[in-house]
Each structure stands twice: as structure tokens, then as C-alpha cells.
Design a protein around this motif. Structure first.
Motif: not given
Length: 262
Positions: A136-150
Motif C-alpha cells: 500500500v502506497y496510500g489511502y484516500t476517501i471515495g464514493l462508489d456511485m451506483t445506478r442501483r436500478d440498473l
């Protein structure tokens, strides 16, 4: 220079040219000629003018017990599973800003998922959990955005649900913080708010599979390489957003992440 030296030097230069080695006064390049350029996907690195090149984006599914249950799974019996997003799904979001994030096409049920993201600068196969964090080089915060209906619609048809996860700008994230500066993230609050109202709230220690275990599991199926990043799963209470909503994500020890749905 005598005749023998001249012959030897000329032969060495010719060999270098045939092998594609750089000759004096030439720049080394191993890139083949292409009909057009493809822009590489990169992530900002805190405290550096360099950027982290993204090779692959791996995501683990249902890695918090309560989220697994809300998605209809049994977290006590289910082994980890992974999917991928394209590298160019990254949307870079600067700390202290609220970036415009486009509501995607084809969906009427667009969901947020807040996650810790790990970035690798080393690779390997069959990596043990004890050795995994060395990659591991580093970390960050992210969003896994999702088209839930699809995603759900394709799942109901027993078809791949890539279209629900792997689309343009589906991976907003902040800049990378190097492990040398932060250490590894094994515990700490993780939460997400929509328009100031808390929607997701948990602790990183609630993960079913730790980051080290995820890396180890992934390395059984793929040869991991520098540039790979891993979304490590989201807590329960995922839900929809609409245009105009502002999402704020938080992980202890990292700057908050903010996007506005447009």
C-alpha cells in the motif's frame, strides 16, 4: 580512438538501436506509435507535484455486515467478491471544495456508497495477509456511485451488472495520503451525510474483510500491480440522491469529500 575501438563502439551503438535502447542524445521511450493519444487517469498526491497513475480499480462488495444484510446476503457465510470500475471512472475532488458530480443517464435510482480507498505501489501474486499492507502506497476517501436500478435489474436477470457500477465519473475521490504520513487505517469513524443529514455511519473496524485480507484475496485471482486501487466496502444505509443534493463523506484522519449532484 584506434580502429578496433571504433568498430566495437559502432557495433554497440547499432545493437542498442536495434534493441530499442537509447543512444547518446536520444530520449528513451518504450511507447509504441499509436494513431491517437489516450489520457491516463491519475490521482493527486498530498504534498507532492507527482500524481498517482491508476491501472485498475477493484471494489469489494458487501464488506460491512449490516450492509450485506440490507442487500439480502448473509455475511456469516459469504466469501468476499469483487468487481471493477474502469480507471477513467475517477473524478478528482479537491479537499475543501464541493465538486459538481453529474447525475448519470439511464437511471432513476442513483445511490451513494462511502468507502476507504487503498492505492498500491507494489504488486504480486498470492500475497499473504501479513505481507499485504507492504503493497500500500496510500489511502484516500471515495464514493462508489451506483445506478442501483440498473444493478438490481441486471442481477434479477442473472446478467452482469457492470452497467450499474462502471460508468463515467462513478468513482469520486480525494487526493492520496501516503502511508508514510498517515499510517494504515484499521479503525476510525466513517460516515456520509446528504444535505447535512447523516445517512451512513460506522467504524472501519466493522469491515468483514480487512484491507490486508482484501489485498491477499485479490492476489489469488489477479496479479496485482503498481497503480491498482481498492475500494474497501461501504457501511449500511446506502440510498438515493437527486439533482441538487450535496454529499459529504468523512473518514477519521482524512479530509472530508464533498460533491453536489447536478
Amino acid at each position: 580512438m584506434d580502429r578496433r575501438s571504433m568498430i566495437t563502439t559502432s557495433a554497440a551503438m547499432a545493437t542498442g538501436a536495434v534493441a530499442g535502447c537509447a543512444l547518446p542524445g536520444q530520449a528513451a521511450s518504450d511507447r509504441p506509435a499509436t494513431p491517437f493519444e489516450v489520457q491516463a487517469s491519475t490521482i493527486a498526491i498530498v504534498g507532492s507535484a507527482q500524481r498517482f497513475p491508476v491501472r485498475r480499480i477493484y471494489c469489494i462488495g458487501r464488506n460491512y455486515a449490516a450492509h450485506a444484510r440490507e442487500m439480502g446476503s448473509d455475511p456469516t457465510r459469504e466469501p468476499p467478491f469483487f468487481f471493477q470500475k474502469p480507471a477513467d471512472a475517477v473524478q478528482n475532488v479537491a479537499p475543501g471544495t464541493i465538486a459538481d458530480h453529474p447525475y448519470p443517464t439511464l437511471t432513476r435510482n442513483y445511490h451513494y456508497e462511502i468507502e476507504l480507498v487503498a492505492a498500491l505501489d507494489k504488486g504480486g501474486r498470492s500475497v499473504s495477509p501479513e505481507q499485504a499492507l507492504d503493497l500500500v502506497y496510500g489511502y484516500t476517501i471515495g464514493l462508489d456511485m451506483t445506478r442501483r436500478d440498473l444493478q438490481r435489474g441486471m442481477g434479477d436477470q442473472k446478467k452482469p451488472w457492470e452497467i450499474g457500477k462502471s460508468f463515467d465519473m462513478s468513482a469520486p475521490m480525494g487526493p492520496l495520503h501516503r502511508v508514510a504520513d498517515t499510517g494504515h487505517f484499521r479503525q476510525g469513524a466513517i460516515w456520509l451525510k446528504v444535505n447535512g443529514q447523516t445517512k451512513q455511519s460506522a467504524d472501519l473496524r466493522d469491515m468483514i474483510w480487512s484491507v490486508a485480507e482484501q489485498i491477499s484475496q485479490l492476489s489469488q485471482a489477479f496479479e496485482l500491480k503498481p497503480g491498482d486501487i481498492i475500494y474497501s466496502g461501504t457501511p449500511e444505509n446506502v440510498g438515493p440522491v437527486v439533482r441538487g443534493d450535496v454529499i459529504e463523506g468523512h473518514i477519521d484522519g482524512l479530509p472530508n469529500l464533498g460533491v453536489r449532484i447536478v
